[in-house]
Design a protein around this motif. Structure first.
Motif, mmCIF file in Angstrom:
data_model
loop_
_atom_site.group_PDB
_atom_site.id
_atom_site.type_symbol
_atom_site.label_atom_id
_atom_site.label_comp_id
_atom_site.label_asym_id
_atom_site.label_seq_id
_atom_site.Cartn_x
_atom_site.Cartn_y
_atom_site.Cartn_z
ATOM 1 N N ALA A 1 0.830 -1.212 0.000
ATOM 2 C CA ALA A 1 0.000 0.000 0.000
ATOM 3 C C ALA A 1 0.861 1.257 0.000
ATOM 4 O O ALA A 1 0.549 2.240 -0.691
ATOM 5 C CB ALA A 1 -0.921 -0.019 1.219
ATOM 6 N N GLU A 2 1.949 1.240 0.786
ATOM 7 C CA GLU A 2 2.826 2.410 0.866
ATOM 8 C C GLU A 2 3.567 2.663 -0.443
ATOM 9 O O GLU A 2 3.863 3.809 -0.794
ATOM 10 C CB GLU A 2 3.817 2.234 2.023
ATOM 11 N N GLU A 3 3.866 1.579 -1.183
ATOM 12 C CA GLU A 3 4.622 1.720 -2.435
ATOM 13 C C GLU A 3 3.728 2.029 -3.635
ATOM 14 O O GLU A 3 4.081 2.811 -4.510
ATOM 15 C CB GLU A 3 5.410 0.433 -2.719
ATOM 16 N N ASN A 4 2.551 1.392 -3.672
ATOM 17 C CA ASN A 4 1.754 1.430 -4.896
ATOM 18 C C ASN A 4 0.381 2.093 -4.791
ATOM 19 O O ASN A 4 -0.251 2.367 -5.810
ATOM 20 C CB ASN A 4 1.543 0.000 -5.430
ATOM 21 N N LEU A 5 -0.101 2.318 -3.549
ATOM 22 C CA LEU A 5 -1.471 2.805 -3.400
ATOM 23 C C LEU A 5 -1.518 4.156 -2.687
ATOM 24 O O LEU A 5 -0.480 4.730 -2.347
ATOM 25 C CB LEU A 5 -2.297 1.758 -2.640
ATOM 26 N N GLY A 6 -2.753 4.640 -2.426
ATOM 27 C CA GLY A 6 -2.920 5.955 -1.821
ATOM 28 C C GLY A 6 -2.955 5.923 -0.300
ATOM 29 O O GLY A 6 -2.803 4.866 0.334
ATOM 30 N N GLU A 7 -3.150 7.129 0.277
ATOM 31 C CA GLU A 7 -3.125 7.271 1.735
ATOM 32 C C GLU A 7 -4.230 6.474 2.431
ATOM 33 O O GLU A 7 -4.018 5.913 3.502
ATOM 34 C CB GLU A 7 -3.253 8.755 2.108
#
Length: 386
Positions: free
Chosen positions: A88-94
């Motif tokens: 999530a931290e690398e590829n997705l939003g907050e």
């Protein structure tokens, strides 16, 4: 709250079972069943930290293979959760990052790892912007607090929730917080504050994760009886439509409330005897059982004596359906503790009320405060002279 359903939070159900397991009044055969249910619950949620604690307290027996299996499942699940957070931290939003951290927080709550859960909830909060979502995290913390009966954690969380509401927040969450706060006050013997908050929440109750609506009404009636005056009790409790629709489902509670208001003291004592077991076996009320018993009796004796300047002990004993000796002993204790304003004429067998004069009490208080003020002024004048 996310995923909110109208069922009690499973871990609070488990907490109640653990409380009953430690209760001396619960029969051994019932404890055997409870122990099996607790073990099944612990295994189902892989609650290794709680399992180790219960084994150390001799509540459950050690099964090393079972414990090893739980630890292995926990490690595997944590690995998946950490991978999800990293992705999530690398590829997705907050918002996805927050959801991944929240999932890890809820996992720690599920397995009964209190310290890790609190730490992860703080991390999740740092990833959270919306006030409503921050409030939901506080509710999770409060549920942890009630599971462990950690009143320091509960108190700090309630203060935190109130400060969050200064930034905003919806009415639904504000109303739910009232019930949490009321339960905290009831659990810490502040019945007056608890009754006030519970009564404010009767028509807006949605806090099913803590307890059922029937249980909520049970707490509301019990706390109101010992804290409200007769007029307020009639208006807010006896005639409250929300209470009237539920009170008949709870054994003895309707008779307990109405017989007190209707001055049917013999019926009141009978209903009170029926309720004592429920109060004694309640996780939140049990520590205050003796105190509550005294307070209720103080209220009912005061109400009875309010109608008389003097009355025979025999007449009072008859009204309550008890012996003269019992009433004599009871009143002696309450008079000595300053709970009842009357005196016993043992020779004549008569009770004489001596209610404090409100005007005189106000006069004495004014004199006392005046003396205090004069002393302060004299001290101040000495400082000014210097």
């Amino acid at each position: 709250m996310e995923g909110q359903e109208e069922i009690q939070q499973p871990h609070l159900v488990l907490a109640n079972k653990l409380f009953l397991l430690s209760h001396p009044d619960v029969q051994d055969i019932e404890k055997v069943r409870l122990r099996e249910e607790v073990l099944a619950f612990v295994k189902a949620d892989d609650m290794a930290p709680l399992y180790e604690t219960l084994v150390s307290e001799s509540v459950l027996e050690m099964d090393q293979d079972c414990l090893n299996s739980m630890h292995a499942k926990i490690e595997e699940e944590l690995k998946k959760l950490d991978e999800k957070i990293a992705d999530a931290e690398e590829n997705l939003g907050e918002s996805e990052v927050r959801e991944a951290h929240l999932a890890k927080s809820l996992f720690f709550i599920r397995i009964g790892d209190k310290e890790s859960a609190l730490e992860q909830l703080k991390v999740t909060e740092s990833k959270t912007v919306a006030v409503g979502q921050k409030m939901d995290l506080v509710f999770y913390t409060l549920q942890l607090g009630f599971f462990y009966m950690d009143f320091d954690l509960i108190s700090k969380s309630i203060d935190k929730a109130k400060s969050l509401f200064e930034e905003g927040g919806d009415w639904e969450r504000k109303n739910r917080l009232k019930v949490y706060e009321g339960l905290y006050y009831m659990s810490t013997r502040n019945f007056k504050q608890a009754a006030s908050l519970f009564l404010d929440s009767i028509s807006t109750f949605t806090t099913y994760e803590l307890f059922t609506y029937d249980t909520f009404i049970f707490y509301t009636v019990l706390t109101s009886i010992i804290t409200l005056d007769r007029v307020s009790l009639k208006q807010k409790v006896v005639d409250a439509p929300e209470i009237l629709t539920v009170i008949g489902k709870i054994p003895h509670l309707s008779e307990f409330l109405n017989s007190l208001y209707d001055c049917q003291y013999k019926s009141f004592f009978t209903a009170f005897a029926g309720l004592t077991e429920q109060i004694k076996l309640d996780r939140y009320l049990h520590p205050h059982f003796r105190y509550y018993m005294r307070e209720v009796r103080s209220v009912v004796y005061s109400q009875f004596l309010e109608s008389y300047k003097s009355v025979t002990i025999e007449a009072m004993a008859k009204a309550f359906g008890v012996t003269v000796e019992f009433i004599d002993l009871e009143l002696s204790r309450f008079i000595a503790a300053g709970k009842l304003h009357c005196k016993i004429d043992k020779v004549a067998g008569v009770l004489e009320t001596n209610r404090p004069d409100a005007k005189n009490a106000l006069y004495q208080a004014t004199i006392k405060q005046g003396d205090f003020l004069l002393n302060r002024i004299q001290k101040l004048s000495r400082v000014i002279d210097l």
